[in-house]
Design a protein around this motif. Structure first.
Motif, mmCIF file in Angstrom:
data_model
loop_
_atom_site.group_PDB
_atom_site.id
_atom_site.type_symbol
_atom_site.label_atom_id
_atom_site.label_comp_id
_atom_site.label_asym_id
_atom_site.label_seq_id
_atom_site.Cartn_x
_atom_site.Cartn_y
_atom_site.Cartn_z
ATOM 1 N N GLU A 1 0.838 -1.182 0.000
ATOM 2 C CA GLU A 1 0.000 0.000 0.000
ATOM 3 C C GLU A 1 0.883 1.246 0.000
ATOM 4 O OE1 GLU A 1 -3.410 2.008 2.672
ATOM 5 O OE2 GLU A 1 -3.565 -0.065 2.001
ATOM 6 N N ARG A 2 0.424 2.258 -0.695
ATOM 7 C CA ARG A 2 1.189 3.505 -0.804
ATOM 8 C C ARG A 2 1.072 4.319 0.466
ATOM 9 N NH1 ARG A 2 -0.107 6.220 -6.458
ATOM 10 N NH2 ARG A 2 1.059 7.861 -5.447
ATOM 11 N N ALA A 3 2.169 4.965 0.831
ATOM 12 C CA ALA A 3 2.169 5.855 1.992
ATOM 13 C C ALA A 3 1.384 7.112 1.654
ATOM 14 C CB ALA A 3 3.602 6.194 2.375
ATOM 15 N N ARG A 4 0.774 7.679 2.656
ATOM 16 C CA ARG A 4 -0.007 8.896 2.466
ATOM 17 C C ARG A 4 0.446 9.929 3.489
ATOM 18 N NH1 ARG A 4 -4.340 7.632 -0.909
ATOM 19 N NH2 ARG A 4 -4.791 5.433 -0.980
ATOM 20 N N GLY A 5 0.028 11.166 3.259
ATOM 21 C CA GLY A 5 0.320 12.221 4.219
ATOM 22 C C GLY A 5 1.372 13.180 3.697
ATOM 23 N N PRO A 6 1.739 14.162 4.527
ATOM 24 C CA PRO A 6 2.687 15.208 4.101
ATOM 25 C C PRO A 6 4.060 14.670 3.698
ATOM 26 C CG PRO A 6 1.593 15.835 6.149
ATOM 27 C CD PRO A 6 1.204 14.418 5.858
ATOM 28 N N ALA A 7 4.551 13.677 4.427
ATOM 29 C CA ALA A 7 5.878 13.132 4.101
ATOM 30 C C ALA A 7 5.863 12.452 2.737
ATOM 31 C CB ALA A 7 6.334 12.159 5.174
ATOM 32 N N ALA A 8 4.807 11.713 2.461
ATOM 33 C CA ALA A 8 4.703 11.034 1.164
ATOM 34 C C ALA A 8 4.559 12.048 0.044
ATOM 35 C CB ALA A 8 3.519 10.076 1.161
ATOM 36 N N HIS A 9 3.791 13.099 0.294
ATOM 37 C CA HIS A 9 3.630 14.147 -0.721
ATOM 38 C C HIS A 9 4.962 14.841 -0.987
ATOM 39 C CE1 HIS A 9 1.839 17.240 -3.163
ATOM 40 N NE2 HIS A 9 2.429 18.155 -2.406
ATOM 41 N N ARG A 10 5.730 15.122 0.056
ATOM 42 C CA ARG A 10 7.032 15.783 -0.103
ATOM 43 C C ARG A 10 7.982 14.885 -0.895
ATOM 44 N NH1 ARG A 10 8.985 20.289 -1.161
ATOM 45 N NH2 ARG A 10 11.159 19.885 -1.424
ATOM 46 N N ALA A 11 7.981 13.596 -0.578
ATOM 47 C CA ALA A 11 8.846 12.656 -1.302
ATOM 48 C C ALA A 11 8.473 12.620 -2.772
ATOM 49 C CB ALA A 11 8.753 11.265 -0.682
ATOM 50 N N TRP A 12 7.166 12.614 -3.055
ATOM 51 C CA TRP A 12 6.708 12.614 -4.441
ATOM 52 C C TRP A 12 7.133 13.895 -5.146
ATOM 53 C CZ3 TRP A 12 3.365 15.780 -7.175
ATOM 54 C CH2 TRP A 12 3.007 15.305 -8.437
ATOM 55 N N ALA A 13 6.982 15.037 -4.473
ATOM 56 C CA ALA A 13 7.369 16.328 -5.064
ATOM 57 C C ALA A 13 8.875 16.372 -5.327
ATOM 58 C CB ALA A 13 6.941 17.480 -4.162
ATOM 59 N N ASP A 14 9.669 15.810 -4.412
ATOM 60 C CA ASP A 14 11.128 15.763 -4.603
ATOM 61 C C ASP A 14 11.483 14.947 -5.838
ATOM 62 O OD1 ASP A 14 11.567 17.279 -2.342
ATOM 63 O OD2 ASP A 14 12.187 15.578 -1.092
ATOM 64 N N ARG A 15 10.867 13.778 -5.976
ATOM 65 C CA ARG A 15 11.152 12.930 -7.147
ATOM 66 C C ARG A 15 10.714 13.597 -8.435
ATOM 67 N NH1 ARG A 15 9.287 9.418 -3.658
ATOM 68 N NH2 ARG A 15 7.274 9.173 -4.684
ATOM 69 N N ARG A 16 9.581 14.253 -8.395
ATOM 70 C CA ARG A 16 9.084 14.949 -9.584
ATOM 71 C C ARG A 16 10.061 16.044 -10.010
ATOM 72 N NH1 ARG A 16 4.405 19.158 -10.061
ATOM 73 N NH2 ARG A 16 4.097 19.126 -12.292
ATOM 74 N N ALA A 17 10.541 16.851 -9.062
ATOM 75 C CA ALA A 17 11.502 17.909 -9.375
ATOM 76 C C ALA A 17 12.804 17.308 -9.901
ATOM 77 C CB ALA A 17 11.773 18.768 -8.135
ATOM 78 N N MET A 60 20.626 25.981 -14.150
ATOM 79 C CA MET A 60 21.222 25.683 -12.851
ATOM 80 C C MET A 60 20.235 25.943 -11.717
ATOM 81 S SD MET A 60 25.123 26.812 -13.436
ATOM 82 C CE MET A 60 26.012 25.559 -12.545
ATOM 83 N N ARG A 61 19.387 26.922 -11.884
ATOM 84 C CA ARG A 61 18.353 27.186 -10.882
ATOM 85 C C ARG A 61 17.409 25.980 -10.780
ATOM 86 N NH1 ARG A 61 17.506 32.028 -12.202
ATOM 87 N NH2 ARG A 61 15.964 31.643 -13.825
ATOM 88 N N ARG A 62 17.047 25.398 -11.904
ATOM 89 C CA ARG A 62 16.188 24.200 -11.891
ATOM 90 C C ARG A 62 16.896 23.036 -11.174
ATOM 91 N NH1 ARG A 62 11.792 24.211 -15.744
ATOM 92 N NH2 ARG A 62 11.275 22.284 -14.650
ATOM 93 N N LEU A 63 18.183 22.868 -11.441
ATOM 94 C CA LEU A 63 18.951 21.815 -10.776
ATOM 95 C C LEU A 63 19.055 22.068 -9.274
ATOM 96 C CD1 LEU A 63 21.771 21.396 -13.426
ATOM 97 C CD2 LEU A 63 20.022 19.695 -12.848
ATOM 98 N N ARG A 64 19.238 23.332 -8.889
ATOM 99 C CA ARG A 64 19.332 23.683 -7.462
ATOM 100 C C ARG A 64 18.004 23.416 -6.768
ATOM 101 N NH1 ARG A 64 17.880 28.066 -5.072
ATOM 102 N NH2 ARG A 64 17.860 29.291 -6.962
ATOM 103 N N ARG A 65 16.907 23.811 -7.386
ATOM 104 C CA ARG A 65 15.583 23.585 -6.787
ATOM 105 C C ARG A 65 15.274 22.103 -6.637
ATOM 106 N NH1 ARG A 65 12.093 28.214 -9.942
ATOM 107 N NH2 ARG A 65 12.904 29.967 -8.744
ATOM 108 N N ALA A 66 15.814 21.288 -7.513
ATOM 109 C CA ALA A 66 15.610 19.839 -7.435
ATOM 110 C C ALA A 66 16.537 19.188 -6.413
ATOM 111 C CB ALA A 66 15.826 19.205 -8.805
ATOM 112 N N GLY A 67 17.472 19.947 -5.859
ATOM 113 C CA GLY A 67 18.391 19.402 -4.869
ATOM 114 C C GLY A 67 19.579 18.680 -5.467
ATOM 115 N N ILE A 68 19.797 18.835 -6.770
ATOM 116 C CA ILE A 68 20.890 18.136 -7.435
ATOM 117 C C ILE A 68 22.211 18.894 -7.275
ATOM 118 C CG2 ILE A 68 21.742 17.349 -9.688
ATOM 119 C CD1 ILE A 68 18.796 16.806 -10.413
ATOM 120 N N ILE A 69 22.144 20.219 -7.268
ATOM 121 C CA ILE A 69 23.355 21.024 -7.069
ATOM 122 C C ILE A 69 23.117 22.015 -5.936
ATOM 123 C CG2 ILE A 69 24.030 20.833 -9.496
ATOM 124 C CD1 ILE A 69 23.269 23.810 -9.806
#
Length: 107
Positions: A1-17, A60-69
């Motif tokens: 089953e998929r996790a739900r809640g703020p932490a799961a949403h944040r993880a999804w947003a991080d992967r999307r970025a 580079m701003r896009r990479l920074r926002r994604a946490g890559i740089i």
């Protein structure tokens, strides 16, 4: 089953970025340059890309926002470096979830 809640949403947003940032060839090339050269000035990758400096800054701003740089201002210069640990975490999490999705999908 998929996790739900703020932490799961944040993880999804991080992967999307992360995948949006990695989805562009120019941003992949900037990541390769930073990975091979270590940290460099924000204008460093311009030399090998043949694109305008404002465009490099945008990518580079896009990479920074994604946490890559990460970027650090030193006087008038902005130094950039790849976040190897964060990059690895995002990549591994995305790979793991895509494999779980593939295993759980009915064919």
């Amino acid at each position: 089953e998929r996790a739900r809640g703020p932490a799961a949403h944040r993880a999804w947003a991080d992967r999307r970025a992360y995948y949006r940032a990695r989805g562009d060839g120019t941003r992949r090339r900037i990541g390769q340059i930073l990975a091979s050269q270590g940290d460099c000035s924000r204008t460093g990758p311009v030399l090998g890309l043949r694109i305008a400096r404002p465009r490099v800054a945008w990518h580079m701003r896009r990479l920074r926002r994604a946490g890559i740089i990460t970027t650090v201002r030193k006087g008038r210069e902005v130094r950039c470096s790849i976040e190897r640990e964060r990059f690895g975490q995002l990549h591994e999490r995305g790979y793991r979830e895509s494999m779980l999705h593939a295993l759980n999908s009915p064919n």
